[in-house]
Design a protein around this motif. Structure first.
Motif, PDB file in Angstrom:
ATOM      1  N   PRO A 416       0.877  -0.740  -0.071  1.00  0.00           N
ATOM      2  CA  PRO A 416      -0.115  -0.430  -0.340  1.00  0.00           C
ATOM      3  C   PRO A 416       0.470   1.277  -0.028  1.00  0.00           C
ATOM      4  O   PRO A 416       1.796   1.306   0.233  1.00  0.00           O
ATOM      5  N   VAL A 417       0.701   2.200  -1.123  1.00  0.00           N
ATOM      6  CA  VAL A 417       0.969   3.500  -0.878  1.00  0.00           C
ATOM      7  C   VAL A 417       0.523   4.526  -0.819  1.00  0.00           C
ATOM      8  O   VAL A 417      -1.212   4.047  -1.292  1.00  0.00           O
ATOM      9  N   THR A 422       4.386   7.539  -0.888  1.00  0.00           N
ATOM     10  CA  THR A 422       5.511   7.038   0.051  1.00  0.00           C
ATOM     11  C   THR A 422       4.498   5.964   0.539  1.00  0.00           C
ATOM     12  O   THR A 422       3.719   5.402  -0.016  1.00  0.00           O
ATOM     13  N   VAL A 423       5.546   4.593   1.199  1.00  0.00           N
ATOM     14  CA  VAL A 423       4.379   3.348   1.998  1.00  0.00           C
ATOM     15  C   VAL A 423       3.866   3.636   3.279  1.00  0.00           C
ATOM     16  O   VAL A 423       4.088   4.701   3.996  1.00  0.00           O
ATOM     17  N   LYS A 424       2.078   3.020   2.689  1.00  0.00           N
ATOM     18  CA  LYS A 424       1.486   3.591   4.026  1.00  0.00           C
ATOM     19  C   LYS A 424       1.309   2.061   5.231  1.00  0.00           C
ATOM     20  O   LYS A 424       1.880   1.515   5.351  1.00  0.00           O
ATOM     21  N   ALA A 425       2.143   2.946   6.093  1.00  0.00           N
ATOM     22  CA  ALA A 425       2.283   1.691   7.478  1.00  0.00           C
ATOM     23  C   ALA A 425       2.084   2.732   8.474  1.00  0.00           C
ATOM     24  O   ALA A 425       2.469   4.939   8.792  1.00  0.00           O
ATOM     25  N   TYR A 438       7.450  -4.567   7.040  1.00  0.00           N
ATOM     26  CA  TYR A 438       7.171  -3.104   8.155  1.00  0.00           C
ATOM     27  C   TYR A 438       8.158  -2.083   6.868  1.00  0.00           C
ATOM     28  O   TYR A 438       8.253  -2.401   6.090  1.00  0.00           O
ATOM     29  N   ALA A 439       7.719  -0.486   6.976  1.00  0.00           N
ATOM     30  CA  ALA A 439       7.990   0.424   6.392  1.00  0.00           C
ATOM     31  C   ALA A 439       8.420   1.798   7.333  1.00  0.00           C
ATOM     32  O   ALA A 439       7.907   1.897   8.564  1.00  0.00           O
ATOM     33  N   ILE A 440       9.559   1.991   7.458  1.00  0.00           N
ATOM     34  CA  ILE A 440      10.072   3.377   8.449  1.00  0.00           C
ATOM     35  C   ILE A 440      10.778   3.782   7.943  1.00  0.00           C
ATOM     36  O   ILE A 440      12.019   4.268   6.389  1.00  0.00           O
TER      37      ILE A 440
END
Length: 477
Positions: A416-417, A422-425, A438-440
């Motif tokens: 998901p972006v 940007t990555v949805k997190a 995970y994304a950070i």
């Protein structure tokens, strides 16, 4: 009665570490600030007012225990100060060098508000950990017990490395996958040595490797590689940062001699390592003997103008469409650049470029700031008839960065972006809608500060540990 070691801001003035003279420091890429001597570090730390509500701490993304390690430094308990600093910050000596303290901790220092000058927090933070390295207090991670779970981290920048450190401390098996031949991301290849000497970054990489972190370098992650990494590990962290440069679409923008900031800075840093850099050697990404114009007003623009000076440019000018007060970059960096000979053209924006095949100038339109909007921000407005051409042999675009198209690059349409790419997190955990992914850092926030990436990496590591511990508890029932 014991002598009061703190609250000396009335008797003692604020002092920064000695800064090398501009004509000397522009001859090399060494850091420009000297180290505090022990007595001076203790003296400056003693200026802290030990606030009941320390705004320096609350305005630090990591919520570092700043009053505590200032007190410990002032009282000569430096090893304790180091451990207190390291408890909340994975890389305190790096943050001490490159954080915009004037916008964070120091900018919110209570004694600064009362007119006494802020405590020199960043310089003391740097001093504490540099001394810890010299004294041998910094040790590789030694987990209390090894665990079978493993985590793959895609991206070896500050966020990924912070997560790696925290996970290894808990005994997790960690592999860091990075596209470059050295880990560190922008710490290594984006930020020039005069702000952050590279041995400071490399010794952290070496420490992580000594503690059991596996580094897989020169690793370009495509769809096949992403699938391989995901199948190999119990969880993965996407920490790629944002490397796609924002561009200009205007007359002449395709001319030779108009370059991206990241390419220019990477070439310069690689050359400092002693690497073979063809585009530097052939002059394309080398400012020597050239009239340089840098477009932008952030910290990357400051890195480019100051690098150009050191490479021997005949002149360096920076175009920014707002005024000095609205510049997003550090005021300290702007001052350093001016001392080194950079000329700032405020309220100036490009509208095109002149030249045949090679750029010869930037068409500049002068601006003024209009009425404030609802947020108080003033939008630049064009001044009709005030255009001119700024001569240039090399134009560097420092316009910021955007995320790469990761769903396509990784072959993961389910990743998901946001509408910005940007990555949805989840901000507090880094968890995405994909199980175990995970994304950070910047790939979630957009281009931001190193200290925020470190915060995200540490928070994400805690979330992954909770996931593993909960799974282990369920399995044990």
């Amino acid at each position: 009665m014991a002598k009061q070691p703190m609250l000396k801001f009335v008797q003692i003035d604020r002092v920064m570490p000695e800064k090398r003279a501009a004509d000397a420091r522009t001859e090399d890429f060494d850091e420009i600030y000297a180290e505090f001597a022990a007595a001076k570090a203790e003296e400056q730390a003693s200026r802290c007012s030990q606030c009941g509500v320390p705004y320096c701490q609350s305005h630090c993304p990591l919520h570092n225990n700043i009053p505590d390690w200032l007190n410990l430094t002032a009282t000569g308990r430096l090893e304790e100060a180091y451990h207190t600093s390291q408890a909340t910050n994975t890389f305190p000596e790096i943050c001490g060098r490159i954080c915009p303290q004037d916008r964070l901790c120091e900018g919110n220092c209570v004694i600064e508000q009362s007119g006494h000058g802020t405590v020199t927090i960043g310089s003391i933070e740097k001093y504490i950990t540099d001394t810890a390295w010299e004294k041998g207090w910094v040790k590789p991670v030694v987990p209390g017990a090894e665990r079978r779970e493993s985590v793959g981290i895609i991206g070896g920048g500050p966020g990924g490395l912070a997560a790696a450190d925290m996970l290894r401390r808990a005994g997790i098996q960690v592999s860091v996958y990075d596209r470059h031949d050295r880990a560190g991301g922008l710490l290594m290849y984006g930020i020039p040595g005069f702000k952050l000497e590279k041995d400071v970054v490399q010794r952290r990489n070496d420490l992580l490797a000594d503690g059991g972190v596996e580094f897989v370098l020169n690793c370009d992650v495509d769809a096949a590689k992403f699938a391989e990494i995901r199948s190999k590990h119990d969880a993965i962290i996407i920490a790629t940062g944002v490397y796609k440069s924002r561009d200009l679409s205007m007359p002449g923008s395709g001319l030779t001699g108009i370059e991206k900031a990241i390419d220019f800075l990477t070439a310069s840093n690689r050359k400092s390592f002693g690497d073979e850099v063809e585009d530097f050697d052939n002059g394309r990404l080398n400012a020597e003997g050239k009239k340089v114009v840098v477009i932008g007003g952030g910290d990357t623009a400051m890195d480019c103008v100051r690098t150009s000076i050191r490479q021997g440019a005949t002149s360096v000018k920076c175009l920014y469409r707002r005024d000095r007060a609205n510049m997003p970059g550090s005021q300290r960096e702007t001052q350093n650049a001016e001392e080194e000979g950079v000329v700032f053209e405020w309220l100036s924006a490009p509208k095109g470029f002149t030249g045949d095949d090679q750029v010869s100038g930037v068409m500049v339109q002068k601006m003024r700031l209009g009425q404030p909007d609802a947020t108080g921000r003033q939008a630049p407005e064009l001044i009709e008839g005030a255009d001119y051409v700024e001569d240039a042999d090399l134009v560097i675009k420092a316009l910021g960065f955007e995320p790469e198209d990761l769903p396509t690059l990784f072959g993961q349409r389910d990743l998901p972006v946001t509408r910005w790419g940007t990555v949805k997190a989840a901000f507090e955990t880094g968890e995405t809608e994909m199980d175990g992914v995970y994304a950070i850092g910047d790939i979630v926030r957009g281009a931001s500060l190193v200290v925020w990436a470190i915060r995200d990496g540490r928070d994400c590591a805690d979330a992954i540990l909770d996931r593993f511990n909960n799974a282990a508890a369920v399995a044990a029932e």
